[in-house]
Design a protein around this motif. Structure first.
Motif, short mmCIF file in Angstrom:
data_model
loop_
_atom_site.label_atom_id
_atom_site.label_comp_id
_atom_site.label_asym_id
_atom_site.label_seq_id
_atom_site.Cartn_x
_atom_site.Cartn_y
_atom_site.Cartn_z
N ARG A 1 0.84 -1.21 0.00
CA ARG A 1 0.00 0.00 0.00
C ARG A 1 0.87 1.26 0.00
O ARG A 1 0.54 2.24 -0.66
CB ARG A 1 -0.91 -0.02 1.23
CG ARG A 1 -1.84 1.13 1.32
CD ARG A 1 -2.95 0.96 0.34
NE ARG A 1 -3.95 1.99 0.58
CZ ARG A 1 -4.93 2.24 -0.23
NH1 ARG A 1 -5.09 1.55 -1.32
NH2 ARG A 1 -5.79 3.18 0.05
N GLY A 2 1.99 1.23 0.73
CA GLY A 2 2.92 2.37 0.74
C GLY A 2 3.56 2.59 -0.62
O GLY A 2 3.70 3.73 -1.07
N ASP B 1 3.13 5.96 -2.91
CA ASP B 1 4.29 6.70 -3.42
C ASP B 1 4.23 6.87 -4.93
O ASP B 1 4.49 7.96 -5.46
CB ASP B 1 5.60 6.00 -3.04
CG ASP B 1 5.92 6.09 -1.57
OD1 ASP B 1 5.30 6.93 -0.87
OD2 ASP B 1 6.78 5.32 -1.10
#
Length: 135
Positions: A35-36, A40
Motif C-alpha cells: 500500500r505504501g 508513493d
C-alpha cells in the motif's frame, strides 16, 4: 500419563496460536508495504501527469527484491503511461494507477482467506497536478 497428554495438547495449541499471530503480522506488514509503494507511485504520478517508465522500473525492482512475483505487468490498467498522453491540470484530467502484485506464500494464503484473491490489488485516480508551461 494424563498430565503429559494435556501438556502436549496445550503446547500444540500454544504453538498454533503463536504461528497464526506471526503469520498475520507478516501478512499485515506485506500489505502495508504494498500500500505504501502504491501511494508513493500515485503521488509521483500525480505530480508528473503520467507513469514514467523509469519510475515503474524502479518500483518493480523494489518489489522483486521483496520476493514478490513481478513477472507480469504489475501496472496493467494504469493511465497515462507515456509522456505524450500526459494528464494536465489545466484540462482537469486525472491519472489512474492500478498495482497488482503477488506477495509471499504466507501472505498470499492469508489474503485469499481475507480478501478472496491471492494478489494485492490497489486502484485509484487523482486529478493531475502537472501544469503545462506552454499553456
Amino acid at each position: 500419563m494424563v498430565k503429559a497428554k494435556v501438556f502436549l495438547v496445550c503446547l500444540m495449541v500454544l504453538l498454533f496460536v503463536i504461528s497464526g499471530v506471526g503469520a498475520y503480522h507478516l501478512y499485515a506488514m506485506e500489505r502495508a508495504i504494498a500500500r505504501g509503494i502504491y501511494a508513493d507511485i500515485l503521488d509521483d504520478m500525480q505530480d508528473i501527469g503520467y507513469l514514467d517508465p523509469a519510475l515503474a522500473e524502479y518500483y518493480t525492482k523494489k518489489m522483486a527484491e521483496l520476493g514478490w512475483d513481478v513477472t507480469a505487468d504489475v501496472f496493467a490498467g494504469s493511465w497515462p503511461r507515456t509522456m505524450g498522453e500526459r494528464a494536465r491540470k489545466e484540462q482537469k484530467e486525472s491519472v489512474t494507477l492500478t498495482v497488482t502484485v503477488t506477495p509471499s506464500n504466507v501472505a498470499k494464503w492469508l489474503n485469499a482467506f481475507v480478501e478472496g484473491d491471492t494478489a494485492f490489488s490497489f486502484t485509484g485516480s487523482r486529478p493531475s497536478e502537472y501544469f503545462d508551461p506552454g499553456w
